[in-house]
Design an enzyme around this catalytic site. Structure first.
Site, short mmCIF file in Angstrom:
data_model
loop_
_atom_site.label_atom_id
_atom_site.label_comp_id
_atom_site.label_asym_id
_atom_site.label_seq_id
_atom_site.Cartn_x
_atom_site.Cartn_y
_atom_site.Cartn_z
N CYS A 13 9.73 -8.11 3.68
CA CYS A 13 9.04 -6.99 4.31
C CYS A 13 8.27 -6.17 3.28
O CYS A 13 8.22 -4.94 3.34
CB CYS A 13 10.01 -6.09 5.07
SG CYS A 13 10.96 -6.97 6.33
N LYS A 67 9.63 -2.92 0.87
CA LYS A 67 9.36 -1.51 1.11
C LYS A 67 10.63 -0.67 1.02
O LYS A 67 11.72 -1.12 1.30
CB LYS A 67 8.71 -1.32 2.49
CG LYS A 67 7.28 -1.82 2.57
CD LYS A 67 6.71 -1.62 3.95
CE LYS A 67 6.51 -0.17 4.29
NZ LYS A 67 5.48 0.46 3.45
N ASP A 80 -1.83 6.78 11.53
CA ASP A 80 -2.78 5.67 11.57
C ASP A 80 -2.50 4.70 10.42
O ASP A 80 -1.80 5.00 9.46
CB ASP A 80 -4.22 6.20 11.47
CG ASP A 80 -4.63 6.95 12.73
OD1 ASP A 80 -4.14 6.58 13.80
OD2 ASP A 80 -5.42 7.90 12.61
N ASP A 81 -3.10 3.51 10.51
CA ASP A 81 -2.86 2.46 9.52
C ASP A 81 -3.67 2.65 8.25
O ASP A 81 -3.39 2.00 7.24
CB ASP A 81 -3.19 1.09 10.13
CG ASP A 81 -2.20 0.72 11.24
OD1 ASP A 81 -1.03 1.13 11.12
OD2 ASP A 81 -2.61 0.05 12.19
N ASP A 120 -5.13 3.33 -11.34
CA ASP A 120 -4.19 3.15 -12.45
C ASP A 120 -2.80 2.96 -11.88
O ASP A 120 -2.46 3.55 -10.83
CB ASP A 120 -4.20 4.36 -13.40
CG ASP A 120 -5.25 4.23 -14.48
OD1 ASP A 120 -5.13 3.30 -15.30
OD2 ASP A 120 -6.18 5.05 -14.50
N ASP A 178 -10.00 9.40 -15.26
CA ASP A 178 -11.23 8.61 -15.15
C ASP A 178 -12.31 9.37 -14.38
O ASP A 178 -13.50 9.26 -14.68
CB ASP A 178 -10.94 7.28 -14.45
CG ASP A 178 -10.22 6.30 -15.36
OD1 ASP A 178 -10.40 6.39 -16.58
OD2 ASP A 178 -9.48 5.46 -14.85
N GLY A 215 -0.53 5.85 1.09
CA GLY A 215 -0.02 5.07 -0.02
C GLY A 215 0.92 3.99 0.43
O GLY A 215 1.08 3.71 1.63
N HIS A 216 1.58 3.38 -0.54
CA HIS A 216 2.49 2.27 -0.28
C HIS A 216 3.68 2.39 -1.21
O HIS A 216 3.53 2.70 -2.40
CB HIS A 216 1.78 0.93 -0.51
CG HIS A 216 2.63 -0.27 -0.19
ND1 HIS A 216 2.95 -0.64 1.09
CD2 HIS A 216 3.24 -1.17 -1.00
CE1 HIS A 216 3.71 -1.73 1.07
NE2 HIS A 216 3.90 -2.07 -0.20
N ASP A 233 -12.72 8.69 -21.47
CA ASP A 233 -11.36 9.15 -21.74
C ASP A 233 -10.66 8.12 -22.62
O ASP A 233 -11.01 6.94 -22.64
CB ASP A 233 -10.57 9.43 -20.45
CG ASP A 233 -10.33 8.18 -19.61
OD1 ASP A 233 -11.12 7.23 -19.71
OD2 ASP A 233 -9.36 8.17 -18.85
#
Length: 733
Positions: A393, A396, A425-426, A443, A466, A516-517, A604
């Protein structure tokens, strides 16, 4: 940094003697599933037994302090450099001065005590307390520098006739000699509770050192240059306060039972009688029978504290602490001389007693230096499910842990975001202005510190850098986070702290977290995809440098070397503090300061090091550059680590850039050359600026609180090397 799985959090507040020893013992016999966290406002913890010797000049500062950063690294303990400001036992929460909080399953308090300056009017304004030692030592060093320029002796007064005050008066007299007239003021007799023989010998030593003793002289008021007693006035130029102690106010505010001075009451198992999850030891604990505030008790308490913390975590019976009735007491007498007794027995005195005390003190400190235990992740074994863990899965993090961690977070909201982290939402939905350019960067890297809040801040700043290097305004961000495999309760705590740290920096940059994930893995890691906006004409590039431009670098170099030193157990707390503080300075300050001056080029300094990124600037601008090593600033301790052969794993690859550089008359082991190819995390910005704007640029950066220096100049491409490295500006290439 591999992290063994854990099911419970033990938060240890304060780096006192009991906690320092307890961490060693818990490392040598770890409790499965118990994660240790130490919270302290300073990386160095003073050993009180050697403080008089430090003042007298017998020891260096590092010899008298326990390096808590190093101790935690060696024992697998998370270290959080922050000050506790509030405790809520009913919620099992500890609040910190950075605005965050920690949740715990068990908490142990060892925050010591400080001289009570509130008991006498004027003392807070005019006296210097000997604790915290870091503040006192800075004031003491400043006094010594001041007296070196003074043409007459200074009146130095020490208030407090106990062991601490008497030792301090003798140490000051020894250190300053005829540059000071030292007085010792005590409300009663000298050294109450000590044998008569010890009092007599210390009285004679005070007289021999020229210290004027004012016994039975209670101080009623302190003014700018005098003390007021019942029947006399005593002048002072510098006033040291070594009498009376008080507890941190947040201890009594917690609702836990405390004594009249605010110290936490504990029973014979060192637990609060009101909450068995709360332990206390050392000076901050009020033990039954009014145990005196003495380091010998804190040292002996460590063994029982360690056993009982382990037992509480495992649901086992606890042991009672029995204070020792007789113990050795050795008092420093200024020079290499000491007076002592054991359990009220005959007094011992002389140089041999000092050598005995010195040997005992050094042996204690050696436990945190050469005899510091080194435990790897396997030895700090976690929960039994470490070996088999499904990564299906998408690996996660559990939905409940995720929702709990994000529930209390408050990302800045922009009107042009139609769907973000607060929607189900996705994907995120963003409106983008037609006249703006989308500037995007990504990054992601594993954690080099195991404190989630700190790492979250650095990861966000590193990613935002950046955008700042291109003069883009941060707009939105997506997070990618890997969390270690802990109990879901602990995962939720860690994810909340990591994202709270990241949001602190994202919100400050007006950058909205839109999603995010999260995944599980063997170690913590994080990164951000960041979006920025700018009109095309305002963007900075690497291709705009011009011949004659001066090169201005912000921030000191050496983060890669410092982090490698941490991994090899060669770093020191103050070095790491400076390194982390540098990483936590946003490049947004430098960007804002330089934007009105429109630098010709900017980049940078990150993974390729200063020379690697300077090479990119040279290639994109079709120019050469001259780099002056004397202009480079290195982080504290970097030169020592380079001399010991410490380097980042990426440095050998970065060193290939040296084949494109001329660097005659520069030794291969020059630490500045090593720092020039050292990979940087959250490093500074390198600007290429018109020489006529040099002074204005430096002034603007200074006004913004940004450390910056001119390190070279751009030149016409007329030799084979892209960069000429010299020792100073006048040296020929």
């Amino acid at each position: 940094m591999l992290t063994p799985s854990a099911t419970q959090d033990l938060i240890m507040v304060g780096g006192g003697h009991s906690h320092a020893l307890a961490l060693r013992m818990l490392a040598m016999k770890p409790v499965p599933g118990l994660r240790l966290t130490l919270v302290s406002p300073d990386s160095l913890s003073a050993y009180s037994g050697m403080l008089p010797g430090l003042v007298a000049g017998h020891y260096r500062l590092e010899e008298t302090h326990i390096d808590l950063q190093r101790l935690c690294q060696a024992t697998g303990t998370r270290f959080i450099r922050a000050r506790a400001v509030r405790l809520k036992p009913e919620q099992r929460r500890l609040y910190l001065d950075d605005g965050t909080h920690l949740e715990y399953d068990l908490v142990s308090l060892d925050v010591g005590a400080t001289p009570n300056l509130t008991a006498v009017p004027g003392a807070e304004q005019h006296a210097v307390a000997v604790k915290p030692v870091a503040d006192f030592h800075r004031r003491w060093q400043a006094l010594r520098d001041e007296l070196a320029e003074r043409d007459r002796p200074a009146a130095i007064t020490v208030v407090g006739g106990g062991a601490g005050g008497t030792e301090m008066a003798l140490a000051v007299a020894h250190a300053l000699g005829d540059r000071a007239d030292v007085s010792l003021v005590t409300a009663g007799a000298l050294l109450p509770g000590f044998p008569a023989g010890v009092r007599r010998r210390m009285t004679r030593r005070l007289a021999a050192r020229g210290v004027t003793l004012h016994s039975h002289t209670p101080v009623r008021q302190v003014q700018a240059q005098r003390l007021l007693s019942d029947d006399r006035e005593l002048p002072h130029d510098f006033l040291l306060w070594c009498t009376g102690v008080r507890a941190a106010s947040w201890l009594s505010d917690s609702g836990l039972p405390c004594d009249d001075q605010g110290f936490v009451r504990v029973n014979d198992t060192l637990q609060s009688p009101a909450d068995a999850r709360v332990f206390a030891a050392g000076d901050c604990a009020a033990f039954p029978g009014d145990l005196p505030k003495a380091g010998v008790y804190a040292v002996r308490q460590a063994k029982i504290l360690t056993r009982n913390l382990a037992a509480a975590a495992q649901g086992q019976p606890l042991e009672p602490y029995r204070p020792q009735r007789r113990f050795l007491s050795l008092l420093s007498a200024g020079g290499r001389d000491a007076v002592g007794s054991r359990g009220g027995g005959p007094a011992l005195a002389g140089g041999w007693v000092w050598r005995w005390k010195d040997r005992l003190d050094r042996d204690f400190m050696d436990k945190f230096d050469r005899r510091l235990p080194r435990m790897d992740a396997a030895a700090r074994a976690g929960a039994p499910d470490d070996t088999l863990h499904c990564a299906g899965c998408g690996a996660k993090v559990g939905a409940q842990s995720l929702s709990e961690a994000l529930a209390a977070l408050d990302p800045v909201i922009r009107e042009d975001i139609e769907a973000g982290v607060d929607h189900a939402d996705d994907a995120a939905v963003i409106r983008w202005p037609a006249d703006q350019r989308l500037v995007q960067s990504l990054d992601y890297f594993p954690a080099f510190v195991d404190e989630p809040y700190l790492f979250g801040r650095i990861a966000a700043l590193h990613s935002l850098s950046d955008l700042f290097a291109m003069n883009a305004a941060p707009h939105s961000a997506l997070a990618t986070v890997c969390m270690p495999r802990h109990h879901p309760r602990l995962q939720s705590r860690d994810l909340h702290r990591l994202m709270a740290g990241a949001l602190k920096e994202l919100n400050a940059a007006r950058c909205t977290l839109v999603g995010g994930h999260t995944i599980e893995g063997p170690q913590m890691a994080a990164g951000f995809t960041v979006n920025g906006a700018a009109p095309p004409a305002d963007l900075w590039h690497k291709s705009g440098a011009r011949p004659g431009d001066v090169l201005i670098l912000t921030k000191s170099l050496g983060t890669g070397i410092q982090l490698a030193g941490l991994m090899h157990d060669l770093s020191r707390g103050p070095w790491l503090d400076a390194t982390l503080d540098s990483m936590l300075r946003s490049n947004g300050l430098a960007r804002d300061a330089m934007a009105p001056l429109a630098p010709n080029a900017c980049t940078d300094i990150t993974g390729f090091g200063l020379l690697g990124h300077l090479l990119e600037l040279c290639e994109q601008s079709n120019l050469d550059a001259r780099l002056d090593l004397d202009g480079l600033s290195l982080l504290p301790g970097t030169e020592e680590l380079v001399a010991r052969g410490v380097m980042s794993t990426l440095k050998p690859a970065n060193d290939q850039v040296l084949t494109r550089c001329e660097h005659r008359d520069i030794a291969d082991d020059d630490p500045r050359l090593a720092a020039a190819t050292d990979p940087q995390t959250s490093g500074g910005l390198l600007f290429s600026v018109d020489p006529g704007l040099r002074d204005a640029a430096l002034a603007a950066l200074t006004q913004a609180g940004v450390k910056a220096a001119v390190i070279g100049e751009m030149s016409v491409k007329d030799h084979k090397a892209l960069t000429c490295i010299t020792l100073n500006r006048n040296a020929p290439c």
